[in-house]
Design a protein around this motif. Sequence first.
Motif, short mmCIF file in Angstrom:
data_model
loop_
_atom_site.label_atom_id
_atom_site.label_comp_id
_atom_site.label_asym_id
_atom_site.label_seq_id
_atom_site.Cartn_x
_atom_site.Cartn_y
_atom_site.Cartn_z
N VAL A 195 1.98 -7.12 -2.47
CA VAL A 195 1.59 -8.29 -1.97
C VAL A 195 1.00 -9.23 -3.07
N PRO A 196 0.85 -10.46 -2.95
CA PRO A 196 0.23 -11.39 -3.77
C PRO A 196 -0.93 -11.08 -4.48
N ALA A 197 -1.72 -10.40 -3.84
CA ALA A 197 -3.15 -9.62 -4.52
C ALA A 197 -2.51 -8.61 -5.50
N GLY A 198 -1.68 -7.97 -5.59
CA GLY A 198 -1.21 -6.87 -6.28
C GLY A 198 -1.31 -5.68 -5.50
N ALA A 199 -1.68 -5.56 -4.53
CA ALA A 199 -1.88 -4.12 -3.66
C ALA A 199 -0.26 -3.68 -3.40
N PRO A 200 0.09 -2.28 -3.22
CA PRO A 200 1.38 -2.12 -3.13
C PRO A 200 1.55 -2.36 -1.26
N GLU A 201 3.03 -2.64 -1.46
CA GLU A 201 3.49 -3.06 0.11
C GLU A 201 4.36 -1.97 0.42
N THR A 202 4.51 -1.45 1.77
CA THR A 202 5.30 -0.71 2.28
C THR A 202 6.08 -1.22 3.27
N ASP A 203 7.10 -0.66 3.70
CA ASP A 203 8.20 -1.28 4.83
C ASP A 203 7.63 -0.60 5.92
N PRO A 204 7.31 -1.39 6.99
CA PRO A 204 6.87 -0.81 8.39
C PRO A 204 7.99 -0.30 9.17
N ALA A 205 9.26 -0.92 8.81
CA ALA A 205 10.42 -0.29 9.46
C ALA A 205 10.64 1.39 9.40
N ALA A 206 10.19 1.86 8.13
CA ALA A 206 10.16 3.18 7.94
C ALA A 206 8.99 4.06 8.46
N GLY A 207 8.25 3.42 9.29
CA GLY A 207 7.07 3.92 9.87
C GLY A 207 5.83 3.41 9.24
N THR A 208 4.70 3.76 9.59
CA THR A 208 3.41 3.27 9.46
C THR A 208 2.30 4.46 9.54
N LYS A 209 1.10 4.18 9.22
CA LYS A 209 0.09 5.14 9.12
C LYS A 209 -1.25 4.50 9.26
N ARG A 210 -2.15 5.44 9.88
CA ARG A 210 -3.59 4.81 10.14
C ARG A 210 -4.71 6.04 9.69
N PHE A 211 -5.53 5.61 8.88
CA PHE A 211 -6.77 6.75 8.70
C PHE A 211 -7.84 6.31 9.84
N TYR A 212 -8.16 7.79 10.47
CA TYR A 212 -9.04 7.74 11.51
C TYR A 212 -10.02 9.08 11.24
N GLN A 213 -11.20 8.85 11.25
CA GLN A 213 -12.23 10.31 11.16
C GLN A 213 -11.68 11.10 10.11
N GLY A 214 -11.37 10.71 8.89
CA GLY A 214 -11.02 11.54 7.70
C GLY A 214 -9.62 11.99 7.51
N LYS A 215 -8.80 11.67 8.64
CA LYS A 215 -7.34 12.16 8.56
C LYS A 215 -6.33 10.94 8.62
N TRP A 216 -5.47 11.04 7.92
CA TRP A 216 -4.09 10.04 8.26
C TRP A 216 -3.35 10.34 9.24
N TYR A 217 -2.83 9.62 10.01
CA TYR A 217 -1.93 9.82 11.05
C TYR A 217 -0.72 9.17 10.97
N TYR A 218 0.41 9.49 11.26
CA TYR A 218 1.81 8.89 10.76
C TYR A 218 2.21 8.27 12.16
N PHE A 219 3.05 7.19 12.09
CA PHE A 219 3.62 6.72 13.22
C PHE A 219 5.16 6.18 13.10
N CYS A 220 6.06 6.20 13.85
CA CYS A 220 7.41 5.96 13.66
C CYS A 220 7.45 4.43 13.86
N SER A 221 6.37 3.60 14.47
CA SER A 221 6.55 2.08 14.57
C SER A 221 5.06 1.62 14.71
N LEU A 222 4.99 0.28 14.52
CA LEU A 222 3.93 -0.32 14.82
C LEU A 222 3.26 -0.08 16.36
#
Length: 71
Positions: free
Chosen positions: A23-50
């Motif tokens: 992204v313009p600020a330099g942070a890595p960018e991922t493709d949401p079409a490949a899936g996405t994730k969310r950090f909740y209560q100390g654990k990563w959860y992975y999802f097929c879509s937004l």
Amino acid sequence: MALDIVCGKELDIAAINATVGNVPAGAPETDPAAGTKRFYQGKWYYFCSLACRHRFVSTPDEYIERESQRA
């Protein structure tokens, strides 16, 4: 492989985490079409879509409880 906690679809974590650019600020960018994730209560959860991630975010404890009952 991981499973989408909302719909149960098998996911490729490496594809979800793969960097496709920065992204313009330099942070890595991922493709949401490949899936996405969310950090909740100390654990990563992975999802097929937004859409699945949005469902999880609206009631995360419901999905976590359902997952623990399956195990």
